[in-house]
Design a protein around this motif. Structure first.
Motif, PDB file in Angstrom:
ATOM      1  N   ARG A 162      19.380 -77.925 -56.510  1.00 43.48           N
ATOM      2  CA  ARG A 162      18.117 -78.317 -57.132  1.00 43.48           C
ATOM      3  C   ARG A 162      18.159 -78.103 -58.636  1.00 43.48           C
ATOM      4  NH1 ARG A 162      14.854 -74.782 -54.827  1.00 43.48           N
ATOM      5  NH2 ARG A 162      14.835 -73.464 -56.675  1.00 43.48           N
ATOM      6  N   LYS A 163      18.730 -76.990 -59.067  1.00 40.26           N
ATOM      7  CA  LYS A 163      18.803 -76.705 -60.500  1.00 40.26           C
ATOM      8  C   LYS A 163      19.732 -77.669 -61.207  1.00 40.26           C
ATOM      9  CE  LYS A 163      17.815 -71.796 -59.712  1.00 40.26           C
ATOM     10  NZ  LYS A 163      18.373 -70.419 -59.699  1.00 40.26           N
ATOM     11  N   GLY A 166      18.103 -80.842 -61.836  1.00 41.86           N
ATOM     12  CA  GLY A 166      16.982 -80.775 -62.763  1.00 41.86           C
ATOM     13  C   GLY A 166      15.642 -81.052 -62.106  1.00 41.86           C
ATOM     14  N   ILE A 167      15.501 -80.672 -60.832  1.00 38.29           N
ATOM     15  CA  ILE A 167      14.263 -80.913 -60.103  1.00 38.29           C
ATOM     16  C   ILE A 167      13.375 -79.672 -60.198  1.00 38.29           C
ATOM     17  CG2 ILE A 167      13.263 -81.370 -57.825  1.00 38.29           C
ATOM     18  CD1 ILE A 167      15.775 -82.922 -57.140  1.00 38.29           C
ATOM     19  N   ARG A 168      12.139 -79.861 -60.630  1.00 36.71           N
ATOM     20  CA  ARG A 168      11.194 -78.750 -60.752  1.00 36.71           C
ATOM     21  C   ARG A 168      10.784 -78.236 -59.373  1.00 36.71           C
ATOM     22  NH1 ARG A 168       6.516 -79.601 -62.263  1.00 36.71           N
ATOM     23  NH2 ARG A 168       6.447 -81.856 -61.865  1.00 36.71           N
ATOM     24  N   PHE A 169      10.393 -76.951 -59.348  1.00 38.13           N
ATOM     25  CA  PHE A 169      10.007 -76.301 -58.088  1.00 38.13           C
ATOM     26  C   PHE A 169       8.704 -75.545 -58.298  1.00 38.13           C
ATOM     27  CE2 PHE A 169      11.551 -73.376 -54.448  1.00 38.13           C
ATOM     28  CZ  PHE A 169      11.136 -74.293 -53.494  1.00 38.13           C
ATOM     29  N   PRO A 170       7.613 -76.252 -58.601  1.00 39.41           N
ATOM     30  CA  PRO A 170       6.353 -75.583 -58.930  1.00 39.41           C
ATOM     31  C   PRO A 170       5.673 -75.020 -57.686  1.00 39.41           C
ATOM     32  CG  PRO A 170       6.027 -77.949 -58.881  1.00 39.41           C
ATOM     33  CD  PRO A 170       7.503 -77.719 -58.674  1.00 39.41           C
ATOM     34  N   ARG A 280       5.742 -73.291 -52.602  1.00 39.06           N
ATOM     35  CA  ARG A 280       6.385 -74.129 -53.607  1.00 39.06           C
ATOM     36  C   ARG A 280       6.793 -75.445 -52.978  1.00 39.06           C
ATOM     37  NH1 ARG A 280       7.742 -71.396 -58.308  1.00 39.06           N
ATOM     38  NH2 ARG A 280       7.621 -69.117 -58.193  1.00 39.06           N
ATOM     39  N   ALA A 282       9.147 -78.889 -54.080  1.00 39.21           N
ATOM     40  CA  ALA A 282       9.974 -79.552 -55.074  1.00 39.21           C
ATOM     41  C   ALA A 282       9.329 -80.853 -55.522  1.00 39.21           C
ATOM     42  CB  ALA A 282      11.366 -79.831 -54.494  1.00 39.21           C
ATOM     43  N   ALA A 283       9.449 -81.152 -56.812  1.00 38.99           N
ATOM     44  CA  ALA A 283       8.843 -82.363 -57.367  1.00 38.99           C
ATOM     45  C   ALA A 283       9.444 -83.610 -56.741  1.00 38.99           C
ATOM     46  CB  ALA A 283       9.024 -82.391 -58.879  1.00 38.99           C
TER      47      ALA A 283
END
Length: 559
Positions: A162-163, A166-170, A280, A282-283
């Motif tokens: 995921r990192k 570049g995928i956000r994990f809000p 959380r 993932a976007a």
């Protein structure tokens, strides 16, 4: 054709590799760890749907490795508020290390799965034809480049995949906190899972006991709300020092066991941890040829929700899609292949991200009712006015894998094309009775007959192909030789062979709400695509094309 790379060899990663193998797709599993599955307090609750899925993957011991609950009771102080009899609704409680070991044994025995330990993914490079992955060996520091058709990141909450994508994990970093312990003890409510709110002994807001195999119990205590440090890792299984160690934990175990048994029984404390339930999402679940599944894609766990079960649903949803795309291109690029891949594979994110997002929203709505945040006085008034009794059934949904917090989701129309109408394609109306299952909903498990007359269960046939399920009352009265060549069977076999997806024909005596000669098209993950009356070739062609994500045939077109 290059294999699929799966990153992470936890239960979700191993399940993904095994599900792909069931579709005859090879995979390489890159695992940062050693492959050892140590015992611990983590466990998961599974229902009939998940147990059948695990058995299809080659882990038939799921039921025998788990404890079956007979009852679930909810208490407040000294009063029982709710009791559910689970005799007709099997609920299995499975230690996670047993699940992981069973799946690893199955993967080791499968020639289509290659397990690679001590391999940390350092770089991902995608192009139009595949994915390049560089891993670093954790022991000798050597680098290895791998080539894959697709990549699935199942590498947990702190996912490297995921990192790198570049995928956000809000989300929310601390929704619920729990102390967990595995204890060997004899409790006076054998076979019963118990959730105790505001127990009569002092010091605990909420305690629960859930039976495990071999005389073990998982004990949980809800801890006071608190936020982790700003630099705390996004890991739901990370341990915060001082929460459940030493005298604090022993005191909690003793007071709880004494409260339930009247006096302190003999017990053995085997494992303990503290757990912070984060929410959380993932976007994105997809980036090109790369996908996220399990903890890498979502985290939830408040109110007893089972994140691992939703991770296995990710696998069931994604594996058949990847297999369709993989087999489409295994003989080389084909016209329309990119269009099909885009629609078919986008359906995974649309369905699974939407389903998990709906769960998180449901919990956000329920938390103020079930976790009052205005202090003890407000909580006490809320409980005394009867709201706890009113909302107690919601507390059981996550624990039992039912309802909005735990049940199998219904997938709406998505790019993969689950039609929103119950009728067949192009507006064909059904005048006969419709099945109780709407398109997008998981079908029930039923007794079925294969085309050679062999009896089986519907869930046992899922996973490898689409299913054409014919409702034919009275079938079991006749020998297979009588009905295989009669009625709709020959025509239905021809239709199945001509569909744009692999399909198997099954027959059932009855289906809830459906009349005779109803034909249901079911996806490999068990969700209903659509329904026709009889073997309507054009309608079934259209339904299958929509489910696969390809172009829908035009009326009157050459097939």
């Amino acid at each position: 054709m290059d294999p699929v790379i799966v990153v992470g060899a936890g239960p979700v990663g191993l399940a993904m590799a095994l599900a792909l193998a069931r579709h005859e797709v090879p995979s390489i599993v890159l695992d940062q760890g050693s492959g050892v599955c140590p015992e611990g307090p983590r466990s998961t609750v599974i229902g009939t749907e998940t147990a059948a899925f695990l058995e299809r993957l080659g882990y038939p011991r799921a039921a025998s490795d788990a404890a079956r609950w007979e009852r679930l009771s909810v208490w407040r102080r000294r009063q029982e508020v709710l009791q559910l009899d689970l005799a007709d609704h099997p609920v299995l409680h499975l230690p996670q290390h047993r699940l992981q070991r069973g799946l690893r044994d199955a993967a080791t025995a499968t020639a289509l799965v290659q397990l690679v330990p001590h391999a940390r993914v350092e770089e991902i490079d995608q192009d139009r034809d595949g994915v390049g992955v560089r891993s670093r060996h954790s022991q000798d520091g050597s680098d290895t480049w791998w080539r894959a058709s697709h990549l699935v990141g199942c590498d947990g909450a702190r996912s490297s995949v995921r990192k790198l994508l570049g995928i956000r994990f809000p989300g929310r970093p601390a929704v619920d906190r729990h102390a967990i312990a595995t204890v060997r003890v004899d409790l006076p409510f054998a076979g019963e899972a118990r959730l105790h709110r505001e127990p009569p002994w002092r010091g605990d807001r909420e305690a629960s006991a859930r039976p495990l195999p071999d005389g073990l119990w998982r004990l949980d205590w809800r801890l006071p709300p608190s936020r982790p440090a700003a630099d705390a890792p996004a890991d739901p299984h990370a341990t915060w020092p001082g929460l459940v160690t030493g005298d604090t934990l022993v005191t909690r175990v003793k007071s709880t066991l004494t409260g339930w048994c009247g006096q302190l029984p003999r017990y053995e404390l085997l494992a303990a941890a503290d757990h912070t339930a984060q929410h959380r999402l993932a976007a994105r679940f997809r980036s090109g040829r790369c996908f996220l599944a399990g903890d890498a894609a979502h985290l939830h766990g408040a109110l007893g929700m089972q994140n691992l079960v939703d991770g296995l649903r990710d696998v069931d949803n994604l594996a058949w899609r990847l297999a369709c795309a993989w087999h489409l291109h295994s003989g080389g690029p084909q016209p329309g292949g990119s269009l099909l891949d885009g629609s078919l594979l986008d359906g995974y994110e649309a369905e699974r991200r939407g389903a998990v997002g709906a769960r998180l929203r449901a919990v956000d709505q329920a938390m103020p009712l079930l976790r009052p945040l205005r202090g003890w006085a407000h909580t006490r008034r809320s409980l005394l006015t009867g709201s706890f009794r009113k909302h107690a059934p919601m507390l059981t949904d996550g624990l039992l894998g039912t309802g909005r917090f735990g049940g199998a989701p219904a997938y709406p129309a998505a790019p993969s094309g689950v039609p929103t109408q119950r009728g067949a394609g192009r507006g064909t109306a059904l005048t006969e009775s419709l099945p109780a299952t709407a398109p997008g909903v998981l079908v029930p498990d039923l007794p079925v007959l294969t085309t050679d007359g062999t009896p089986d269960r519907l869930y046992a046939r899922l996973g490898s192909t689409f299913l054409l399920l014919l409702v034919a009352p009275g079938t079991t009265v006749w020998s297979a030789e009588r009905w295989l060549g009669a009625g709709l069977m020959p025509r239905l076999a021809e239709v199945a062979a001509a569909l744009p997806v692999p399909a198997e024909v099954l027959v059932t005596e009855e289906y809830p709400g459906a009349g005779a000669h109803t034909v249901l098209l079911v996806r490999p993950d068990g969700h209903l695509v659509g329904v026709t009356q009889g073997a309507r070739a054009e309608d079934l062609q259209e339904l299958a094309a929509r489910a696969r994500g390809g172009p829908v045939p035009l009326a009157g077109a050459e097939r």
